[in-house]
Design a protein around this motif. Structure first.
Motif, PDB file in Angstrom:
ATOM      1  N   LYS A 159       0.818  -1.220   0.000  1.00 41.43           N
ATOM      2  CA  LYS A 159       0.000   0.000   0.000  1.00 41.43           C
ATOM      3  C   LYS A 159       0.848   1.265   0.000  1.00 41.43           C
ATOM      4  CE  LYS A 159      -3.892  -2.280   2.278  1.00 41.43           C
ATOM      5  NZ  LYS A 159      -4.788  -2.327   3.472  1.00 41.43           N
ATOM      6  N   VAL A 160       2.098   1.155   0.387  1.00 36.09           N
ATOM      7  CA  VAL A 160       3.064   2.250   0.254  1.00 36.09           C
ATOM      8  C   VAL A 160       4.341   1.669  -0.340  1.00 36.09           C
ATOM      9  CG1 VAL A 160       2.117   3.600   2.180  1.00 36.09           C
ATOM     10  CG2 VAL A 160       3.955   1.939   2.607  1.00 36.09           C
ATOM     11  N   GLU A 161       5.155   2.545  -0.899  1.00 34.27           N
ATOM     12  CA  GLU A 161       6.378   2.093  -1.567  1.00 34.27           C
ATOM     13  C   GLU A 161       7.603   2.176  -0.669  1.00 34.27           C
ATOM     14  OE1 GLU A 161       6.631   4.464  -5.074  1.00 34.27           O
ATOM     15  OE2 GLU A 161       4.853   3.556  -6.009  1.00 34.27           O
ATOM     16  N   ARG A 162       7.481   2.924   0.423  1.00 37.77           N
ATOM     17  CA  ARG A 162       8.634   3.043   1.315  1.00 37.77           C
ATOM     18  C   ARG A 162       8.200   3.479   2.705  1.00 37.77           C
ATOM     19  NH1 ARG A 162      11.455   8.729  -0.390  1.00 37.77           N
ATOM     20  NH2 ARG A 162       9.610   9.715  -1.293  1.00 37.77           N
ATOM     21  N   ILE A 163       9.119   3.337   3.632  1.00 41.20           N
ATOM     22  CA  ILE A 163       8.913   3.741   5.021  1.00 41.20           C
ATOM     23  C   ILE A 163       9.971   4.794   5.345  1.00 41.20           C
ATOM     24  CG2 ILE A 163       8.977   2.998   7.426  1.00 41.20           C
ATOM     25  CD1 ILE A 163       8.210   0.186   6.452  1.00 41.20           C
ATOM     26  N   VAL A 164       9.537   5.917   5.907  1.00 41.27           N
ATOM     27  CA  VAL A 164      10.455   6.980   6.303  1.00 41.27           C
ATOM     28  C   VAL A 164      10.255   7.247   7.790  1.00 41.27           C
ATOM     29  CG1 VAL A 164      11.184   9.362   5.937  1.00 41.27           C
ATOM     30  CG2 VAL A 164      10.355   8.005   3.994  1.00 41.27           C
ATOM     31  N   LEU A 165      11.302   7.022   8.572  1.00 42.02           N
ATOM     32  CA  LEU A 165      11.245   7.210  10.016  1.00 42.02           C
ATOM     33  C   LEU A 165      12.201   8.331  10.401  1.00 42.02           C
ATOM     34  CD1 LEU A 165      11.426   3.457  11.096  1.00 42.02           C
ATOM     35  CD2 LEU A 165       9.402   4.800  10.543  1.00 42.02           C
ATOM     36  N   SER A 166      11.725   9.250  11.227  1.00 40.96           N
ATOM     37  CA  SER A 166      12.540  10.410  11.567  1.00 40.96           C
ATOM     38  C   SER A 166      12.332  10.803  13.022  1.00 40.96           C
ATOM     39  CB  SER A 166      12.179  11.593  10.651  1.00 40.96           C
ATOM     40  OG  SER A 166      13.007  12.710  10.915  1.00 40.96           O
ATOM     41  N   ARG A 167      13.292  11.536  13.545  1.00 43.68           N
ATOM     42  CA  ARG A 167      13.144  12.146  14.870  1.00 43.68           C
ATOM     43  C   ARG A 167      14.175  13.249  15.003  1.00 43.68           C
ATOM     44  NH1 ARG A 167      14.842   7.748  19.401  1.00 43.68           N
ATOM     45  NH2 ARG A 167      13.868   9.335  20.691  1.00 43.68           N
ATOM     46  N   PRO A 168      13.931  14.245  15.843  1.00 38.20           N
ATOM     47  CA  PRO A 168      14.953  15.265  16.078  1.00 38.20           C
ATOM     48  C   PRO A 168      16.184  14.610  16.687  1.00 38.20           C
ATOM     49  CG  PRO A 168      12.817  15.971  16.932  1.00 38.20           C
ATOM     50  CD  PRO A 168      12.695  14.513  16.602  1.00 38.20           C
ATOM     51  N   ALA A 169      17.363  14.984  16.209  1.00 33.69           N
ATOM     52  CA  ALA A 169      18.604  14.420  16.747  1.00 33.69           C
ATOM     53  C   ALA A 169      19.058  15.236  17.941  1.00 33.69           C
ATOM     54  CB  ALA A 169      19.688  14.423  15.670  1.00 33.69           C
ATOM     55  N   LEU A 170      19.436  14.547  19.007  1.00 30.29           N
ATOM     56  CA  LEU A 170      19.786  15.209  20.261  1.00 30.29           C
ATOM     57  C   LEU A 170      18.656  16.135  20.684  1.00 30.29           C
ATOM     58  CD1 LEU A 170      23.602  16.046  19.939  1.00 30.29           C
ATOM     59  CD2 LEU A 170      22.534  14.372  21.405  1.00 30.29           C
ATOM     60  N   ALA A 212      19.427  -0.152   2.214  1.00 33.24           N
ATOM     61  CA  ALA A 212      20.373   0.071   1.119  1.00 33.24           C
ATOM     62  C   ALA A 212      19.662   0.494  -0.164  1.00 33.24           C
ATOM     63  CB  ALA A 212      21.190  -1.204   0.874  1.00 33.24           C
ATOM     64  N   SER A 213      18.453  -0.042  -0.382  1.00 30.69           N
ATOM     65  CA  SER A 213      17.702   0.298  -1.597  1.00 30.69           C
ATOM     66  C   SER A 213      16.932   1.607  -1.472  1.00 30.69           C
ATOM     67  CB  SER A 213      16.716  -0.829  -1.941  1.00 30.69           C
ATOM     68  OG  SER A 213      15.665  -0.890  -0.982  1.00 30.69           O
ATOM     69  N   GLY A 214      16.854   2.148  -0.252  1.00 28.44           N
ATOM     70  CA  GLY A 214      16.126   3.387  -0.029  1.00 28.44           C
ATOM     71  C   GLY A 214      14.647   3.192   0.260  1.00 28.44           C
ATOM     72  N   GLU A 215      14.202   1.943   0.311  1.00 31.79           N
ATOM     73  CA  GLU A 215      12.783   1.693   0.584  1.00 31.79           C
ATOM     74  C   GLU A 215      12.459   1.850   2.064  1.00 31.79           C
ATOM     75  OE1 GLU A 215      11.270  -1.886  -1.422  1.00 31.79           O
ATOM     76  OE2 GLU A 215      13.050  -1.754  -2.695  1.00 31.79           O
ATOM     77  N   ILE A 216      13.480   1.746   2.915  1.00 27.48           N
ATOM     78  CA  ILE A 216      13.345   2.119   4.321  1.00 27.48           C
ATOM     79  C   ILE A 216      14.396   3.193   4.590  1.00 27.48           C
ATOM     80  CG2 ILE A 216      13.583   1.407   6.718  1.00 27.48           C
ATOM     81  CD1 ILE A 216      12.592  -1.338   5.981  1.00 27.48           C
ATOM     82  N   GLU A 217      13.943   4.325   5.082  1.00 28.13           N
ATOM     83  CA  GLU A 217      14.854   5.429   5.369  1.00 28.13           C
ATOM     84  C   GLU A 217      14.682   5.863   6.809  1.00 28.13           C
ATOM     85  OE1 GLU A 217      15.727  10.058   3.953  1.00 28.13           O
ATOM     86  OE2 GLU A 217      14.282   8.815   2.871  1.00 28.13           O
ATOM     87  N   ILE A 218      15.802   5.982   7.521  1.00 26.31           N
ATOM     88  CA  ILE A 218      15.787   6.459   8.902  1.00 26.31           C
ATOM     89  C   ILE A 218      16.721   7.663   8.959  1.00 26.31           C
ATOM     90  CG2 ILE A 218      16.133   5.850  11.311  1.00 26.31           C
ATOM     91  CD1 ILE A 218      15.827   2.925  10.540  1.00 26.31           C
ATOM     92  N   ALA A 219      16.158   8.831   9.234  1.00 23.00           N
ATOM     93  CA  ALA A 219      16.949  10.058   9.118  1.00 23.00           C
ATOM     94  C   ALA A 219      16.482  11.092  10.134  1.00 23.00           C
ATOM     95  CB  ALA A 219      16.824  10.630   7.710  1.00 23.00           C
TER      96      ALA A 219
END
Length: 324
Positions: A159-170, A212-219
């Motif tokens: 249902k989606v093509e990728r997962i993007v997970l984020s949070r403020p650093a420090l 590695a493929s960019g389908e899961i991104e944690i930034a």
């Protein structure tokens, strides 16, 4: 055998008969530990006799205990192991008058993830219904974990093509320049809870290949600026540490076919004194907007060690007293 007299009370006992003795042993737990949890939760007595469990106590309590036992047995029968936390959560969910079922469960390669409290059940329903979700409340209530589970479920279902997970650093200022190493080495420790959630649901080699493929991104949050996130499941964790401007920037990344969730605890902001939390601001501004769902948790929804909920209650009570 002595015949029971008409005046004798009918024993208040229900019998549950299961077909698989091996699963009944797993259901009971080591030294019947699982049965003891259910006994305590519903004030009943459970006597195991092979593949039969005799439940004694008030009628309503017997029915609730039986419902939990059937639910847990069905889970075992489906090939999903249960632990002490699963038993305690199932009892708690049933005791809250919510059906202990897996209607909003997410099946991943490593585990079946289902709601453990009434608030979690409402949250999972909201995640499946709304494109933009807020999960707010104290630590240990499963806000981020369930949001990641929902994202994984959407991705595995195509249902989606990728997962993007984020949070403020420090802290919110994202001051990571003084740390040694390259950018990844600097920020990875602060994104570790998101990695942990993924690895709890997906096999490590699968996660690494998708990263590695960019389908899961944690930034970190700063990396979201200037992007449009379409056909993606996007999560901002620890959102209370984002400023109003950062939160607006993140919310406006929402693209076509995307699902977004922001999680955090407004009472635990690390922003400088006087700086408004973007999470608190967004909760007030977007409450009631079509397509937006807000799910709130309390200390009663904590699913870590039972003591965690009592610790949170103690701190909240002290803070409330100080405000008065």
């Amino acid at each position: 055998m002595q015949k029971r007299r008409v005046s004798d009370p009918i024993p208040l006992v229900d019998q549950l008969t299961f077909s698989d003795n091996r699963l009944v042993a797993a259901l009971s737990g080591e030294h019947d530990a699982h049965l003891q949890i259910i006994e305590k939760a519903f004030s009943v007595r459970i006597d195991p006799r092979g593949n039969v469990l005799n439940i004694s106590g008030p009628a309503a309590a017997r029915a609730d205990a039986a419902s939990v036992l059937r639910f847990l047995y069905d889970r075992l029968k489906a090939g999903h192991p249960i632990a002490t936390d699963d038993v305690r959560a199932a009892a708690k969910l049933s005791a809250s008058s919510e059906a202990a079922d897996s209607g909003f469960a997410v099946k991943t390669p490593k585990r079946l993830i289902s709601p453990r409290t009434a608030a979690q059940r409402a949250y999972m329903e909201a995640l499946s219904r709304a494109d933009l979700n807020f999960g707010v409340g104290p630590a240990g209530t499963g806000k981020t974990y369930l949001a990641v589970a929902h994202a994984v479920g959407l991705y595995l279902a195509g249902k989606v093509e990728r997962i993007v997970l984020s949070r403020p650093a420090l802290e919110a200022g994202e001051r990571i320049g003084f740390l040694p190493g390259d950018v990844k080495e600097k920020i990875d420790p602060y994104l570790r809870p998101l990695y942990d959630a993924l690895h709890d649901m997906l096999h490590a080699d699968y996660v690494e290949r998708r990263i590695a493929s960019g389908e899961i991104e944690i930034a970190p949050l700063a990396f979201m600026r200037g992007r449009t996130l379409a056909r993606a499941a996007v999560i901002l964790d620890e959102a209370q540490n984002a400023t109003v401007a950062q939160t607006k920037m993140f919310l406006t990344r929402l693209g076509e076919g995307a699902h977004m969730a922001l999680t955090g605890d407004p009472s635990q902001s690390d922003l400088p004194r006087g700086e408004t939390s973007g999470l608190s601001d967004a909760l007030e501004l977007l409450d009631g907007v079509e397509g937006v769902a807000i799910s709130r948790f309390t200390a009663a929804d904590v699913i870590r060690h039972p003591l965690v909920g009592r610790i949170i209650d103690a701190y909240d009570a002290r803070d409330a007293e100080r405000r008065r």
